[in-house]
Design a protein around this motif. Structure first.
Motif, short mmCIF file in Angstrom:
data_model
loop_
_atom_site.label_atom_id
_atom_site.label_comp_id
_atom_site.label_asym_id
_atom_site.label_seq_id
_atom_site.Cartn_x
_atom_site.Cartn_y
_atom_site.Cartn_z
N ASN A 223 0.83 -1.20 0.00
CA ASN A 223 0.00 0.00 0.00
C ASN A 223 0.87 1.25 0.00
O ASN A 223 0.75 2.12 0.86
CB ASN A 223 -0.95 -0.01 1.21
N GLY A 224 1.74 1.35 -0.97
CA GLY A 224 2.58 2.52 -1.07
C GLY A 224 1.87 3.65 -1.79
O GLY A 224 1.07 3.43 -2.71
N TRP A 225 2.15 4.86 -1.37
CA TRP A 225 1.61 6.04 -2.03
C TRP A 225 2.27 6.19 -3.39
O TRP A 225 3.48 5.95 -3.54
CB TRP A 225 1.90 7.26 -1.16
N PRO A 226 1.53 6.55 -4.43
CA PRO A 226 2.17 6.75 -5.74
C PRO A 226 3.32 7.75 -5.63
O PRO A 226 3.18 8.83 -5.09
CB PRO A 226 1.03 7.32 -6.59
N PRO B 42 -2.61 2.92 5.14
CA PRO B 42 -1.87 2.59 6.36
C PRO B 42 -1.93 3.74 7.36
O PRO B 42 -2.07 4.91 6.96
CB PRO B 42 -0.45 2.35 5.85
N PRO B 43 -1.81 3.45 8.66
CA PRO B 43 -1.92 4.51 9.69
C PRO B 43 -0.92 5.64 9.50
O PRO B 43 -1.21 6.79 9.86
CB PRO B 43 -1.66 3.74 10.99
N GLU B 44 0.27 5.33 8.95
CA GLU B 44 1.29 6.37 8.85
C GLU B 44 0.95 7.45 7.84
O GLU B 44 1.60 8.51 7.81
CB GLU B 44 2.65 5.75 8.49
N TRP B 45 -0.09 7.24 7.00
CA TRP B 45 -0.51 8.31 6.09
C TRP B 45 -1.25 9.42 6.83
O TRP B 45 -1.27 10.56 6.38
CB TRP B 45 -1.43 7.75 5.00
N ALA B 46 -1.90 9.07 7.92
CA ALA B 46 -2.73 10.04 8.64
C ALA B 46 -1.90 11.25 9.07
O ALA B 46 -0.80 11.12 9.60
CB ALA B 46 -3.37 9.39 9.86
N LYS C 81 -8.97 8.02 2.13
CA LYS C 81 -9.79 6.92 2.64
C LYS C 81 -9.60 5.65 1.81
O LYS C 81 -10.12 4.59 2.17
CB LYS C 81 -11.28 7.30 2.62
N ILE C 82 -8.92 5.77 0.69
CA ILE C 82 -8.65 4.65 -0.20
C ILE C 82 -7.15 4.64 -0.51
O ILE C 82 -6.41 5.55 -0.11
CB ILE C 82 -9.47 4.72 -1.50
N VAL C 83 -6.71 3.61 -1.23
CA VAL C 83 -5.30 3.51 -1.63
C VAL C 83 -5.21 3.65 -3.14
O VAL C 83 -5.61 2.74 -3.88
CB VAL C 83 -4.69 2.17 -1.19
#
Length: 601
Positions: free
Chosen positions: A110-113, A561-565, A575-577
């Motif tokens: 679930n990595g951020w682009p 993932p929680p670390e995105w918050a 709210k999505i990936v």
């Protein structure tokens, strides 16, 4: 015509690995041969052990020498052109294996682009080099560099042989990976078909939209969540196949999936139709390409024995083959009707009808239609998915957009071209979605000769780009730069396309917004895409007065993932990936619920 599209039985990674292995073993072969010649001519007995040791050492030594010489050559050639080298990003492990691993992990997880390969932009600058296993590539999100690559120095930058080899098993030699005369040929074939709006497009959109809306209402009336990404992908697939082939796959007529936690999901056995199999295969083939592109040259080693896209392409080809055969047969029968004035009405002509007038080569037709199908189906579906996602996230935007729809068109009327052009807020919402979630977030071009590009620091000389080296660029990251879009660049705000920010940022530098590419390769179907997206959104907002995300239906593995918050911008409230293969999409689907609009009478 052959019974099927010819495909190589040789695994795609094998030829390149064998060639590379042969090149790398050449020093050892020369050492052994030289030792034998020396022994025969001088009578000196050179021990086998010493020869073997020298042969083994020669391989890494020559490899290192090649890298050192290449880097020295780059610097010398740069100096000769009065240019400088871009900063070089250095990882913590040999061959930058840590950077490679992080990029692949971000893609698989679930990595951020933009995470992984693109992490060095802040530290190393908006144009720098990263070498994965000593294979260098330039990374950039600088608008002036991108403008040079795509437009002002277009002839110097190609898709490149490495890219063509990587995607050939799926895209063949279609317009998106062709260069030079082959690209001109494909472009010339398709351009005339996109030169004007066709009222038949709107009639087609309306038929498929009616069925999509009916399926949505049935699902919501029964109290269940719906995967909008799945539904809109069916809508665009049906529209695209009818537009291209005159034959719709009717994917909207098959059963829609239920959420993983929906009790009905365990009781319902979905029958996979040919449309489902085709769509799934289409996605799997693109995922195979995406993984190759992220691994760089290393992907050859993972496909030494099997083509990762082969099984999916068998399904895709099985669908396309009879359509192509019928189109060629129909065109041949039409040739005799031209003289008698019975030629098919051009207004009702499909793109495949148009192409068969220019060639009856089944491989060319296969590759061109598949390339355009990816563009016409996936990109539109992705944008509409993210538009609905953002409308759920920002209900005030939804209300304002719906008010514009009802004011300009009303609750039931079919929109016209003029209606769509007059709706400024609708275009603003679409553009803002394309800014934050561009459908092709990452791309690459390869220099066909030594050249230079603008230095992001205007006080310094231009940056040298060697021949046969790739320049990867990210519009996803460029669209979020604060110096291009203002301090709120990371946030969703459609008003930036209406208020004073429009002239301040975009009008002053149009190359900061490139969702449809730019230069000679700019998307031919741009207006078609805007029309299709606008049409469906109008129909959607005419029929539903409220929409919201159903986060409980989102699969656990597809949640941020929680670390995105708390991160800045959309990432912090996601709210999505969002993920990307060739195009951007929502991991696990976009699960929503909507409320039907009340109608008078």
């Amino acid at each position: 015509m052959p019974s099927s599209i010819p495909r190589s039985k040789v695994p795609p990674g094998l030829p390149s690995v064998l060639k590379a292995t042969g090149n790398n073993l050449l020093p050892a072969v020369l050492v052994v041969a030289g030792a034998r010649v020396l022994s025969n001519t001088s009578g000196t007995d050179i021990g086998t052990g010493w020869v073997a040791l020298a042969a083994m050492l020669s391989i890494p030594l020559v490899y290192v020498w090649r890298i050192v010489y290449r880097d020295w050559s780059f610097k010398r050639r740069a100096a000769a052109m009065g240019a400088v080298m871009a900063p070089n990003r250095v990882g913590k492990r040999i061959g930058n294996l840590d950077i490679l691993k992080k990029g692949v992990d971000a893609f698989n997880g679930n990595g951020w682009p933009g995470e992984g390969f693109w992490d060095g932009l802040d530290e190393y600058g908006p144009l720098h080099i990263v070498a994965l296993l000593w294979d260098p590539v330039y990374l950039t999100h600088d608008a002036n560099v991108v403008k040079t690559v795509l437009a002002s120095d277009f002839p110097t930058f190609d898709k490149g042989e490495a890219f063509r080899e990587t995607v050939h098993s799926v895209l063949g030699v279609g317009v998106f990976n062709a260069d030079g005369e082959m690209w001109k040929f494909h472009r010339t074939m398709t351009r005339p078909y996109f030169t004007r709006d066709r009222i038949t497009h709107f009639e087609m959109f309306d038929r498929h939209a009616d069925l999509a809306l009916k399926k949505m209402k049935e699902r919501f009336r029964s109290g269940h969540a719906l995967d909008f990404q799945d539904l809109i992908s069916r809508f665009t697939l049906d529209s695209a196949t009818e537009f291209l082939f005159g034959q719709c796959v009717h994917s909207l007529k098959t059963d829609l999936p239920y959420a993983y936690n929906d009790p009905v999901a365990a009781r319902v056995v979905r029958t996979r139709s040919s449309a489902d199999r085709f769509a799934e295969a289409f996605l799997n083939a693109q995922n195979a390409l995406a993984m190759r592109l992220r691994k760089g040259w290393v992907w050859h080693f993972s496909e030494l024995t099997k083509d990762a896209s082969a099984e999916a392409m068998e399904e895709v080809d099985a669908y396309l083959q009879p359509i192509l055969e019928e189109a060629i047969r129909k065109n041949k029968s039409q040739i005799g009707n031209v003289a008698s004035g019975k030629e098919k009405d051009a207004e009702n002509e499909t793109l495949l009808d148009h192409l068969t007038k220019l060639t009856d080569d089944p491989v060319v037709l296969h590759d061109e239609t598949l390339n355009i199908l990816i563009a016409g189906r996936d990109t539109t579906a992705a944008t509409l998915t993210f538009v609905v996602y953002l409308l759920c996230m920002y209900p005030e935007v939804f209300k304002r957009l719906r008010a514009e729809v009802l004011q300009h068109i009303g609750p039931t009327q079919m929109p016209s071209f003029d209606d769509i052009r007059s709706m400024k807020y609708l275009r603003a919402v679409i553009n803002e979605t394309l800014r934050l979630y561009p459908v092709v977030p990452f791309n690459v071009r390869v220099a066909n000769k030594d050249t230079t590009v603008p230095n992001p620091d205007p006080t310094k000389p231009r940056v040298f780009v060697p021949a046969n080296i790739g320049v990867a660029y990210s519009v996803f990251m460029m669209h979020r730069r604060k110096d291009y879009w203002g301090p709120d660049a990371a946030y969703f705000d459609p008003d930036r396309w209406i208020d004073e920010r429009l002239n301040k940022y975009f009008t002053a530098n149009p190359f900061i917004f490139l969702p449809f590419n730019a230069g000679p390769r700019i998307c031919l179907g741009q207006q078609f895409a805007y029309n299709e997206m606008s049409f469906f959104l109008i129909r959607l907002l005419q029929n539903f007065s409220h929409m919201e995300l159903d986060l409980s239906a989102q699969p656990p593995e597809a949640r941020p993932p929680p670390e995105w918050a708390g991160a800045e911008g959309q990432k912090g409230v996601e709210k999505i990936v969002p993920k990307a293969h060739l195009t951007l999409y929502v991991h696990g689907g976009l699960w929503v619920k909507m409320t039907e609009a009340e109608r008078d009478g």
